[in-house]
Write an enzyme that holds these catalytic residues in place. Structure first.
Site: not given
Ligand code: IVH
Length: 663
Positions: A34, A114, A116, A118, A137, A173, A225, A313, A407, A410, A425, A430
């Protein structure tokens, strides 16, 4: 060094630095320390400082070179950034697959699965091989320009290799590695700074920083992605995108499954569930997408999400802790929301001491009492929720949580709102409600008045200087002098911010008024359709239903809001202060489109709002959805379900070129 030598040396250094960057970030095979890397970078910085004309946009020094911004400018997405529908069980996934089969009329549909990620969604555009801009977004149509901030991510190439298409937009992401996040938090604590709650939050917070040098200190990473706008790239499937990402040296998920039956998909998501614990980033689920673009097009999209993809999920992590108290928050519409105060407990890597209880009905249904041991869960949301009570640990000393009849702020009587399981309320004045309404009005997504944070709003309302948004425009130095901890400079800024807000686009006003059920997206559609607040105010429910994103409940709510005397008076006062009530720039250009109603879809060379303005300026009307009353559908590239509907109803479809000719 003479200028010629300097130029040569700078070019050589850049090449070296980017080569080491790629070795480090893409191949995990660093060749130098580094320290040596920093030395190369510093040498380049030195040369560029003495020869500023040698700086190139893709120079590695430009990753942290930017100046702090005053605020973010907005970027309109060429293709809207949609969201995904969620599923929570394997059966729901089977149903999704069944819908695909029905929609496409075949048995085996190739899908890819794939992780997802976060994190925080971003769009990054390359033009002629160079990183041109990056955007968040936002509301899906326009987002913040975060180009300076995204450039600080060293794994992100600033220039594409010559072997791949040079102009396209990728979607992905931004996230923080768990390890990096923990380290950063420890360092913050040592420096006497507050710890961040979780990686996602601190990623979002980092991207919102105006000073890129601050962002450069945050350990941000990115994974791509998808494609927003393919440019000249000739791709036919999601798999092609993955290949493009790989060839372009863009970071992508290392795990991907190809499946062509529902059972194979389910095996894949189970495998991912095992493997995701070892991934560096947080994954709360899997994303399942139809591979072939032709099939994606056939399936189309709803207004919010594509029909060709879905998120699955995983079961959220849970923890048990004690409920210490239940506080009541008063919202903008008077809704009283119970909030659980908890004995702090560790959950998914962060300490939790508050949780949502949603509403009083739920407290009753779950029989949650103060003093109980409760199970809390983080289901993707930042704030966890109380899911159940551990009855075995009850001692009998626990206290019932009564549903309030008045409430807490108030003391006005509480009314039941059956349709929304809320209690409210009943006092429109209020102070707590007023504060929330003013906060909403001044919020960044609405009128965006700087310097009007929660504390200032609270003081203004408590001092009875502000009772409704129109009162803001009557504030002056004298009245503001009553505020605590506000110097002359901040008062001046605040007043300037209030004046400035009069020029905001009217959809921001409509959103800021806080009409029940009217979000950013419907506020925009409403102003796109009506062009002025006054025309909108006079609209009937039936008319309102023609606007995109406006359904029955929303239309009724808008209609009722404008019929209330109090709101009419408020509008009158806002108009008198000079707040902008009509979309600018619509000068009547011609009558060429008189008597026609248009629907706009797909991606066009200008934003939908701009095209809508053009149509209105030439005498036409713009509607959100295709119906028998539509005269023309103006269809850009990648038009989806609206095009299908227009064809079905025999509505004439017009290209952008034909449209221009008609003008
Ligand atoms: S495809 C038309 N692929 O999760 C939208 N989204 O809850 C197609 N995300 O809006 C999205 N990993 O911001 C896609 N492998 C993945 C992802 C992914 C995370 C996010 C993305 C999406 C949101 C939906």
């Amino acid at each position: 060094m003479d200028p010629g030598q300097a130029k040569q040396r700078a070019a050589r250094l850049r090449e070296e630095i980017e080569r080491h960057n790629a070795l480090y970030y893409q191949h995990a095979r660093p060749e130098i320390s580094d320290r040596d890397f920093d030395a190369l970078l510093r040498e380049l910085q030195g040369i560029e400082a003495t020869h500023p004309d040698l700086i190139t946009p893709d120079s590695p020094t430009q990753r942290v070179g930017g100046k702090p911004l005053e605020g973010f400018t907005q970027i309109t997405h060429r293709v809207p950034m949609m969201s995904l529908d969620n599923t929570y069980s394997e059966n729901e996934l089977r149903e999704f697959y069944a819908r695909l089969k029905k929609g496409l009329g075949k048995e085996n549909i190739r899908c890819i699965i794939e992780p997802k990620v976060d994190g925080v969604a971003v769009a990054v555009r390359y033009e002629d091989g160079l990183l041109k801009y990056a955007a968040t977004r936002g509301d899906g149509r326009t987002g913040d320009d975060i180009t300076q901030n995204i450039k600080t991510i060293r794994s992100l190439p600033l220039r594409l290799p010559a072997s791949v298409p040079q102009t396209f937009e990728v979607r992905g992401e931004v996230y923080m590695n768990r390890k990096d996040f923990d380290k950063m938090n420890d360092e913050r604590e040592e420096a006497g700074e507050a710890r961040f709650a979780n990686p996602r939050n601190s990623t979002a917070g980092s991207l919102k920083q105006l000073d890129p040098r601050e962002v450069a200190k945050r350990p941000l990473k990115v994974i791509f992605y998808g494609l927003g706008d393919g440019g000249a790239a000739r791709l036919e499937s999601q798999s092609d995108i993955i290949t493009l990402l790989k060839n372009a040296g863009l970071p992508k998920a290392e795990l991907v499954w190809h499946c062509d039956t529902d059972e194979k998909i389910i095996t894949a998501i189970r495998e991912l569930d095992e493997k995701r614990k070892n991934l560096a980033y947080e994954t709360d689920g899997a994303v399942i997408k139809v591979d072939a673009f032709s099939e994606q097009r056939d399936l189309g999209a709803t207004s919010k999400a594509p029909r060709w993809a879905i998120a699955y999920k995983y079961q959220a992590e849970q923890a048990e802790t004690r409920l210490l108290a239940v506080d009541i928050q008063v919202g903008r519409t008077g809704a009283l929301t119970p909030v659980a105060r908890l004995e702090p407990v560790l959950l998914s890597g962060s300490t939790v001491s508050n949780a949502t209880l949603h509403n009083f009905e739920e407290i009753e249904r779950k029989d949650i009492r103060v003093g109980d041991f409760v199970t809390i869960e983080k289901a993707g949301e930042v704030i966890p929720a109380v899911v159940s009570v551990n009855l075995a640990k009850r001692t009998g000393d626990e206290k019932h949580v009564p549903t309030p009849s008045h409430c807490p702020v108030c003391q006005a009587v509480v009314v039941n709102d059956e349709s929304q399981v809320a209690i409210r309320c009943s006092n429109h004045d209020c102070p707590e409600q007023v504060k929330r309404r003013i906060e909403h009005f001044t919020h960044r997504g609405a009128m965006d008045i700087r310097g009007l944070g929660e504390q200032v709003v609270a003081q203004l309302v408590d001092a009875k200087l502000v009772r409704d948004p129109a009162d803001l425009y009557d504030l002056n130095e004298l009245s503001l002098a009553q505020l605590e901890r506000q110097g002359a400079k901040s008062i001046e800024n605040l007043l300037a911010g209030i004046q400035e807000s009069k020029k905001q686009a009217p959809w921001r006003l409509i959103f800021g008024l806080g009409i029940l059920h009217v979000g950013v997206s419907s506020a925009r559609s409403l102003m796109e359709y009506y062009g002025s607040v006054d025309t909108l105010a006079g609209a009937t429910v039936e008319e309102l239903l023609k606007v995109q994103d406006v359904g029955g409940i929303v239309a009724q709510s808008i209609h009722d809001w404008f019929r209330e005397g109090r709101n009419q008076a408020l509008l009158g006062r806002l108009r008198a202060t000079g707040v902008q009530f009509s979309n600018p720039k619509i000068k009547q250009a011609s009558d060429n489109l008189a008597g026609t109603t248009w629907v706009i879809t797909g991606s066009l060379s200008q934003s939908r709002e701009e095209i809508a303005d053009l149509i209105r300026a030439n005498g036409g009307k713009v509607s959100g959805s295709v119906s028998g009353k539509t005269t023309y559908l103006l269809a850009g590239e990648e038009a989806g379900s609206k095009l299908d509907k227009a064809v079905k109803l025999g509505v004439k479809v017009i290209s952008e070129a034909e449209f221009c000719a008609m003008l």
